[in-house]
Design a protein around this motif. Structure first.
Motif, PDB file in Angstrom:
ATOM      1  N   LEU A 162      31.784 -40.137 -13.128  1.00  0.00           N
ATOM      2  CA  LEU A 162      31.281 -41.082 -12.139  1.00  0.00           C
ATOM      3  C   LEU A 162      31.819 -42.480 -12.389  1.00  0.00           C
ATOM      4  O   LEU A 162      32.350 -43.143 -11.484  1.00  0.00           O
ATOM      5  CB  LEU A 162      29.756 -41.082 -12.157  1.00  0.00           C
ATOM      6  N   TYR A 163      31.699 -42.959 -13.633  1.00  0.00           N
ATOM      7  CA  TYR A 163      32.111 -44.328 -13.930  1.00  0.00           C
ATOM      8  C   TYR A 163      33.601 -44.444 -14.174  1.00  0.00           C
ATOM      9  O   TYR A 163      34.195 -45.506 -13.955  1.00  0.00           O
ATOM     10  CB  TYR A 163      31.316 -44.847 -15.130  1.00  0.00           C
ATOM     11  N   GLY A 164      34.217 -43.335 -14.623  1.00  0.00           N
ATOM     12  CA  GLY A 164      35.654 -43.366 -14.869  1.00  0.00           C
ATOM     13  C   GLY A 164      36.469 -43.576 -13.600  1.00  0.00           C
ATOM     14  O   GLY A 164      37.598 -44.085 -13.654  1.00  0.00           O
ATOM     15  N   ARG A 165      35.908 -43.203 -12.439  1.00  0.00           N
ATOM     16  CA  ARG A 165      36.629 -43.347 -11.186  1.00  0.00           C
ATOM     17  C   ARG A 165      36.873 -44.812 -10.823  1.00  0.00           C
ATOM     18  O   ARG A 165      37.795 -45.122 -10.062  1.00  0.00           O
ATOM     19  CB  ARG A 165      35.842 -42.681 -10.041  1.00  0.00           C
ATOM     20  N   TYR A 166      36.037 -45.714 -11.358  1.00  0.00           N
ATOM     21  CA  TYR A 166      36.142 -47.105 -10.931  1.00  0.00           C
ATOM     22  C   TYR A 166      37.437 -47.757 -11.376  1.00  0.00           C
ATOM     23  O   TYR A 166      37.911 -48.700 -10.734  1.00  0.00           O
ATOM     24  CB  TYR A 166      34.919 -47.892 -11.400  1.00  0.00           C
ATOM     25  N   GLY A 167      38.038 -47.272 -12.460  1.00  0.00           N
ATOM     26  CA  GLY A 167      39.344 -47.794 -12.842  1.00  0.00           C
ATOM     27  C   GLY A 167      40.363 -47.556 -11.747  1.00  0.00           C
ATOM     28  O   GLY A 167      41.141 -48.458 -11.387  1.00  0.00           O
ATOM     29  N   THR A 168      40.355 -46.344 -11.189  1.00  0.00           N
ATOM     30  CA  THR A 168      41.271 -46.044 -10.086  1.00  0.00           C
ATOM     31  C   THR A 168      40.895 -46.815  -8.834  1.00  0.00           C
ATOM     32  O   THR A 168      41.769 -47.314  -8.107  1.00  0.00           O
ATOM     33  CB  THR A 168      41.291 -44.529  -9.812  1.00  0.00           C
ATOM     34  N   HIS A 169      39.585 -46.937  -8.545  1.00  0.00           N
ATOM     35  CA  HIS A 169      39.179 -47.709  -7.364  1.00  0.00           C
ATOM     36  C   HIS A 169      39.768 -49.117  -7.412  1.00  0.00           C
ATOM     37  O   HIS A 169      40.313 -49.609  -6.423  1.00  0.00           O
ATOM     38  CB  HIS A 169      37.651 -47.807  -7.292  1.00  0.00           C
TER      39      HIS A 169
END
Length: 251
Positions: free
Chosen positions: A134-141
């Motif tokens: 869930l939180y790891g996606r924010y790097g890509t966002h």
């Protein structure tokens, strides 16, 4: 399997050793009355046998790749096959059962209303989502927002979306696209750069307890890092046009 002349949509499912979940996914696609192409991305025999049986059902076809090429490679093969069969749109859905096939009708309806646009799923997670995912996606966002100079692309990693085929084929012919877990993000950014509209649909995502993930933490994160670097260089070349487009009201 023939396609109608107007908005003609083929569901393409990239599959690699998802023999336990794929039957339920196919059942949902058939219940929605949609034609389906399973792209067997070099699965081992246990899964390959399941796919051969499923392909015996009405409306379900099978394209087998001799060796594993990655999710992106399987989707690129599926796009090419859909174009060969005369379809105008491809609906991508993952084979692992994370996506709710009851949502298919909503995606198809929005695609018919906005046939020129990519319809991109925005995950609405339940309690099953691993927090690191869930939180790891924010790097890509964040990198996507940088590389598009926009906040419009709200989630570039969801594997539930509809593509208009003509611009996808143009990108495939002109530019290299990541063939593994970098695929979903890279193709969406490159389509956005080409002025393709992106419509969003919130959709539930569940992580099955016995789900199979082929994400390689080290290799795929390195690929994704390299993909963001390539896109950043591409953004720098396109920055004046992207900024001018924003001033003209493009999201």
């Amino acid at each position: 399997m023939s396609a109608p002349a107007e908005h003609s949509l083929l569901v393409v499912v990239p599959v690699y050793d998802h023999e336990h979940a794929i039957g339920t996914v196919v059942a949902g696609i058939r219940a929605a009355g949609l034609p389906c192409l399973l792209v067997d991305d070099g699965s081992h025999e246990g899964c390959a046998a399941v796919l051969r049986r499923l392909a015996g059902q009405s409306g379900v076809d099978l394209l087998r790749l001799a060796c594993n090429q990655g999710k992106g490679g399987a989707m690129l093969a599926g796009f090419a096959e859909a174009a060969r069969r005369g379809y105008s749109h491809v609906l991508q859905i993952d084979a692992d059962g994370q996506h709710d096939t009851d949502e298919l009708e909503r995606f198809v309806a929005l695609s018919k209303a906005r046939p020129e646009a990519v319809v991109c799923g925005i995950p609405a997670y339940d309690a099953t989502v691993p927090k690191i995912r869930l939180y790891g996606r924010y790097g890509t966002h964040v990198w996507v927002w940088i590389n598009t100079l926009s906040l419009h692309l709200r989630d570039s990693m969801c594997g539930f979306r509809v593509y208009p085929l003509p611009p996808v084929l143009q990108v495939m012919a002109a530019e290299p696209i990541g063939r593994r877990m970098d695929f979903d993000t890279e193709i969406l950014v490159r389509l956005y750069w080409r002025d393709i509209d992106v419509q969003h649909l919130a959709t539930p995502v569940t992580y099955p307890r016995d789900g199979v993930s082929h994400f390689d933490v080290w290799r795929d994160n390195l690929r994704i890092t390299g993909m963001h670097a390539r896109l950043f260089v591409g953004m720098l070349r396109r920055a004046p046009r992207l900024l001018r487009r924003r001033l003209q009201g493009w999201p």
